[in-house]
Scaffold this active site. Structure first.
Site, mmCIF file in Angstrom:
data_model
loop_
_atom_site.group_PDB
_atom_site.id
_atom_site.type_symbol
_atom_site.label_atom_id
_atom_site.label_comp_id
_atom_site.label_asym_id
_atom_site.label_seq_id
_atom_site.Cartn_x
_atom_site.Cartn_y
_atom_site.Cartn_z
ATOM 1 N N ASP A 50 0.829 -1.207 0.000
ATOM 2 C CA ASP A 50 0.000 0.000 0.000
ATOM 3 C C ASP A 50 0.867 1.262 0.000
ATOM 4 O OD1 ASP A 50 -2.276 1.512 0.049
ATOM 5 O OD2 ASP A 50 -2.789 1.083 2.130
ATOM 6 N N HIS A 59 2.621 3.207 -8.911
ATOM 7 C CA HIS A 59 2.421 1.772 -9.192
ATOM 8 C C HIS A 59 3.613 1.201 -9.966
ATOM 9 C CE1 HIS A 59 -1.467 2.146 -7.489
ATOM 10 N NE2 HIS A 59 -2.024 2.769 -8.499
ATOM 11 N N LEU A 110 10.549 -20.855 -4.144
ATOM 12 C CA LEU A 110 9.526 -19.927 -3.647
ATOM 13 C C LEU A 110 8.259 -19.961 -4.507
ATOM 14 C CD1 LEU A 110 8.902 -17.297 -1.808
ATOM 15 C CD2 LEU A 110 9.591 -16.041 -3.849
HETATM 16 C C1 FPP Z 1 -2.299 0.182 -3.137
HETATM 17 O O1 FPP Z 1 -1.716 1.444 -3.110
HETATM 18 C C2 FPP Z 1 -1.668 -0.594 -4.190
HETATM 19 C C3 FPP Z 1 -2.318 -1.203 -5.205
HETATM 20 C C4 FPP Z 1 -3.789 -1.185 -5.364
HETATM 21 C C5 FPP Z 1 -1.589 -1.898 -6.256
HETATM 22 C C6 FPP Z 1 -0.373 -2.606 -5.808
HETATM 23 C C7 FPP Z 1 0.392 -3.043 -6.974
HETATM 24 C C8 FPP Z 1 1.734 -3.017 -7.029
HETATM 25 C C9 FPP Z 1 2.555 -2.582 -5.910
HETATM 26 C C10 FPP Z 1 2.463 -3.499 -8.214
HETATM 27 C C11 FPP Z 1 2.099 -4.904 -8.520
HETATM 28 C C12 FPP Z 1 3.081 -5.519 -9.368
HETATM 29 C C13 FPP Z 1 2.889 -6.648 -10.062
HETATM 30 C C14 FPP Z 1 4.020 -7.261 -10.709
HETATM 31 C C15 FPP Z 1 1.568 -7.273 -10.185
HETATM 32 P P1 FPP Z 1 -2.628 2.705 -3.349
HETATM 33 O O2 FPP Z 1 -2.646 3.004 -4.784
HETATM 34 O O3 FPP Z 1 -3.979 2.478 -2.750
HETATM 35 O O4 FPP Z 1 -1.850 3.795 -2.550
HETATM 36 P P2 FPP Z 1 -2.495 5.035 -1.765
HETATM 37 O O5 FPP Z 1 -3.245 4.425 -0.604
HETATM 38 O O6 FPP Z 1 -1.303 5.809 -1.337
HETATM 39 O O7 FPP Z 1 -3.386 5.766 -2.714
#
Ligand code: FPP
Length: 258
Positions: A38, A55, A149
């Site tokens: 997050d 992201h 893994l």
């Molecule tokens: C939440 O942060 C994060 C997500 C909804 C997406 C997480 C995805 C990745 C970290 C990359 C994934 C990679 C692969 C290879 C599949 P947010 O956007 O809600 O953050 P915020 O709370 O600060 O708005």
């Protein structure tokens, strides 16, 4: 308490990726680590960048943490990459997020194969775009005989939906006379969940200072240790992973006993 570990290893330096100097007991590595990644949006906002830049940076961290976990001997790493609730986001962001598995696997699949990683998908395939599914299914297929893994991507995953689906499947079996009511116990329910035969997470990590589960593995996290950090996911380093494991190693897991 740390002293109780007899086979204590200090200054773990298995590989550069596993890195930084936190003392870890290699005989007490959590076998299954689940992560709610997050804070990508806030990371981007702090830099005046569009959310998708967070992201993109988050995807790079996935790469680092997979290698760290693998080097430490973690057996299962489950990453919450896209929830059933994430569809509520603007279409451009949803599209970007659902392109990430393809982008990540395009560049990393050969390495994952050579590092003996086994890729899995946990979530509803229905609803995912064909390019996302194709990339993940190819990775699942090409790594299915690997024995290292298990990298489990939670994609289009929601725990309440998962449990409702399991209940529906069990109810159908009971209705058809293939299962008796008495046979419906905790172990059986576990096998009907999307995590299947995978052991429950030993350690849950959530970044960005949020202290909630957000519909993630509600059944499977019943006895997991939780570790929350204010660090935003794009800033998450191998050292933070080590810190989480170190804290885990200081916890006494009693599973309701004494
Ligand atoms: C939440 O942060 C994060 C997500 C909804 C997406 C997480 C995805 C990745 C970290 C990359 C994934 C990679 C692969 C290879 C599949 P947010 O956007 O809600 O953050 P915020 O709370 O600060 O708005």
């Amino acid at each position: 308490m740390l002293e109780k570990f007899s086979k204590w290893k200090s200054n773990f330096t298995a590989t550069e990726d596993a890195a930084p100097g936190t003392e870890l007991d290699l005989d007490n590595i959590p076998k299954h680590v689940a992560i709610i990644m997050d804070g990508n949006g806030r990371w981007a906002k702090e830099r005046g960048l569009p959310r998708v830049a967070g992201h993109r940076e988050g995807m790079k961290v996935v790469n680092k943490i997979v290698r760290t976990a693998n080097a430490l001997g973690v057996e299962f790493l489950t990453l919450y990459a896209f929830s059933t609730e994430n569809w509520k986001r603007p279409k451009t962001e949803v599209d970007f997020l659902l392109r990430l598995p393809e982008r990540y696997l395009k560049s990393e699949l050969p390495t994952l194969i050579s590092e003996n990683v086994q890729v899995r998908l946990m979530g509803q395939p229905e609803g995912l775009p064909s390019y996302t599914l194709r990339a993940v299914e190819e990775a699942v297929e090409k790594t299915k005989h690997n024995t290292g893994l298990v990298l489990n991507f939670a994609l289009n995953y929601g725990s309440r939906y998962e449990m409702a689906e399991a209940m529906r499947a069990i109810a159908r079996k009971v209705k058809q006379g293939e299962l008796s009511v008495e046979e419906v116990d905790e172990d059986l329910i576990g096998t009907y969940l999307m995590s299947g035969a995978m052991r429950d997470p030993d350690l849950l990590i959530r970044t960005s200072g949020e202290i909630r589960l957000s519909n993630f593995m509600l059944w499977q996290l019943a006895y997991s240790e939780f570790w929350f950090t204010d660090v935003l996911w794009p800033d998450f380093e191998a050292a933070h992973f080590h810190e989480a494991v170190s804290v885990y190693q200081q916890r006494g897991r009693r599973y309701g006993g004494i």
